[in-house]
Design a protein around this motif. Structure first.
Motif, PDB file in Angstrom:
ATOM      1  N   VAL A  58     -14.764  72.934  59.130  1.00  0.00           N
ATOM      2  CA  VAL A  58     -13.560  73.755  59.122  1.00  0.00           C
ATOM      3  C   VAL A  58     -13.119  74.099  60.542  1.00  0.00           C
ATOM      4  O   VAL A  58     -11.940  73.996  60.901  1.00  0.00           O
ATOM      5  CB  VAL A  58     -13.798  75.036  58.305  1.00  0.00           C
ATOM      6  CG1 VAL A  58     -12.590  75.968  58.420  1.00  0.00           C
ATOM      7  CG2 VAL A  58     -14.064  74.693  56.842  1.00  0.00           C
ATOM      8  N   ASP A 101     -15.196  82.849  51.914  1.00  0.00           N
ATOM      9  CA  ASP A 101     -13.850  82.438  51.527  1.00  0.00           C
ATOM     10  C   ASP A 101     -13.880  81.251  50.575  1.00  0.00           C
ATOM     11  O   ASP A 101     -13.071  81.178  49.644  1.00  0.00           O
ATOM     12  CB  ASP A 101     -13.037  82.101  52.779  1.00  0.00           C
ATOM     13  CG  ASP A 101     -11.612  81.703  52.440  1.00  0.00           C
ATOM     14  OD1 ASP A 101     -10.894  82.506  51.821  1.00  0.00           O
ATOM     15  OD2 ASP A 101     -11.214  80.568  52.792  1.00  0.00           O
ATOM     16  N   THR A 104      -8.607  74.076  46.823  1.00  0.00           N
ATOM     17  CA  THR A 104      -7.815  73.702  47.986  1.00  0.00           C
ATOM     18  C   THR A 104      -8.676  72.885  48.954  1.00  0.00           C
ATOM     19  O   THR A 104      -9.900  73.032  48.985  1.00  0.00           O
ATOM     20  CB  THR A 104      -7.285  74.954  48.720  1.00  0.00           C
ATOM     21  OG1 THR A 104      -8.396  75.790  49.079  1.00  0.00           O
ATOM     22  CG2 THR A 104      -6.336  75.734  47.838  1.00  0.00           C
ATOM     23  N   LYS A 158      -5.857  73.059  53.743  1.00  0.00           N
ATOM     24  CA  LYS A 158      -5.603  74.152  52.798  1.00  0.00           C
ATOM     25  C   LYS A 158      -4.515  73.804  51.782  1.00  0.00           C
ATOM     26  O   LYS A 158      -3.783  74.677  51.309  1.00  0.00           O
ATOM     27  CB  LYS A 158      -5.211  75.442  53.551  1.00  0.00           C
ATOM     28  CG  LYS A 158      -6.288  75.973  54.472  1.00  0.00           C
ATOM     29  CD  LYS A 158      -7.570  76.300  53.729  1.00  0.00           C
ATOM     30  CE  LYS A 158      -8.647  76.830  54.656  1.00  0.00           C
ATOM     31  NZ  LYS A 158      -9.903  77.116  53.935  1.00  0.00           N
ATOM     32  N   ARG A 159      -4.415  72.537  51.436  1.00  0.00           N
ATOM     33  CA  ARG A 159      -3.461  72.105  50.421  1.00  0.00           C
ATOM     34  C   ARG A 159      -4.123  72.095  49.053  1.00  0.00           C
ATOM     35  O   ARG A 159      -5.342  71.993  48.931  1.00  0.00           O
ATOM     36  CB  ARG A 159      -2.922  70.716  50.753  1.00  0.00           C
ATOM     37  CG  ARG A 159      -2.109  70.651  52.040  1.00  0.00           C
ATOM     38  CD  ARG A 159      -1.646  69.235  52.314  1.00  0.00           C
ATOM     39  NE  ARG A 159      -0.844  69.153  53.531  1.00  0.00           N
ATOM     40  CZ  ARG A 159      -0.383  68.024  54.037  1.00  0.00           C
ATOM     41  NH1 ARG A 159      -0.642  66.864  53.440  1.00  0.00           N
ATOM     42  NH2 ARG A 159       0.332  68.031  55.144  1.00  0.00           N
TER      43      ARG A 159
END
Length: 315
Positions: free
Chosen positions: A38, A55, A80, A85-86
């Motif tokens: 990430v 998260d 997602t 983050k789609r």
């Protein structure tokens, strides 16, 4: 038929449930720290990592993570992606049309090549034409799809200065340009399948030719074309359809390589990219989607048997 269909649907749900557990567990066993993925850096702060895990829900027990994930899948929320983050399902849904079109074109090419070759080879058994077609089929079967796809780009570019259009155009915008972009990967993908289908068609046709009803049809004076096409071919299609259902997974797997070679933004390229950048939620969603497609295809193949052979009844 209703009882059989209900049993098969129930079995398909069980299979998908088992696959979801295997995929969910396997993805979390892949080496690599999701925090580094990430943040895209090897130097990470533990507090940042803990926040990222919370998260993503990775701080919860594995069983809880699975129940939350499956609850989302059943309600249309596939999660997602880690980096962009789609929405995972949106990414899959937008790329289905291209891969579906490529698969249909590949299947169409394989069938229009395989069925005539198999029928002609069976009708002309042990002739020079039969041997030539069998050697041709073995040759096609031996050619890797990725190599053929690459050569179909290299040789036309070298000899004639031709290359398929760069980028992708939707079929509704420009059908001719869309076909020009997809016919080469469709040939690459469908060639090996056509070889397998041709060999199975020949074997099945030869078996049907030995049946009593074929001898009866010929004894009644029916034309050979009618005997072959109306009486023999339809009854010989069950093994062909079975192989097609089993090979459908090979077609989907082939799109992963060929879409990458031809830069086609379909499910195959999405799978390759997701695996490369270790986007685990996207990989998880893609594998589950492919599994659902394969289970559905196998169910439809089984149901088609009764249409090809009326003697088959489901109980």
């Amino acid at each position: 038929m209703g009882q059989y269909l209900a049993k098969r649907v129930l079995l398909a749900l069980v299979v998908l449930f088992v696959i979801s557990i295997v995929v969910f567990t396997a993805v979390r066993m892949i080496p690599g720290d999701v925090c580094k993925i990430v943040l895209n850096t090897p130097d990470v702060d533990e507090a940042q990592c803990q926040a990222i895990r919370e998260d993503l829900g990775l701080d919860k027990p594995l069983v809880t993570q699975y129940l939350v994930y499956m609850g989302g899948v059943l309600t249309g929320d596939w999660g997602t992606t880690i980096i962009s983050k789609r929405d995972v399902w949106t990414e899959i849904r937008t790329r289905i049309p291209l891969t579906l079109e490529l698969t249909i074109l590949s299947t169409f090419f394989a069938l229009i090549v395989a069925i005539p070759i198999g029928v002609i080879s069976a009708v002309r058994q042990d002739s020079a034409l039969d041997y030539a077609l069998r050697v041709l089929s073995i040759g096609w079967l031996s050619i890797p799809g990725f190599w053929l796809g690459t050569m179909l780009i290299v040789f036309p570019a070298k000899w004639w200065g031709y290359a398929p259009p760069v980028g992708y155009v939707d079929i509704w915008e420009d059908p001719l340009k869309n076909l020009e972009q997809l016919y080469l990967p469709a040939i690459s993908l469908g060639l090996a399948l056509s070889a397998s289908l041709a060999r199975v068609t020949r074997s099945s046709m030869l078996e049907v030719f030995r049946q009593d009803y074929i001898r009866t049809a010929r004894a009644k004076g029916l034309r050979e074309r009618m005997v072959v096409l109306r009486h023999a071919l339809k009854n010989a299609m069950i093994p062909v359809v079975t192989l097609f259902g089993l090979q459908f997974g090979v077609l989907l797997g082939g799109t992963v390589v060929l879409e990458n070679i031809y830069s086609l933004p379909g499910l195959g390229l999405l799978t390759f990219t997701s695996v490369t950048i270790k986007d685990y939620p996207q990989v998880q969603g893609l594998v589950l989607f492919f599994a659902a497609v394969l289970v559905t295809i196998n169910l439809l193949v089984d149901l088609s048997y009764a249409w090809f052979d009326p003697r088959i009844r489901y109980a």
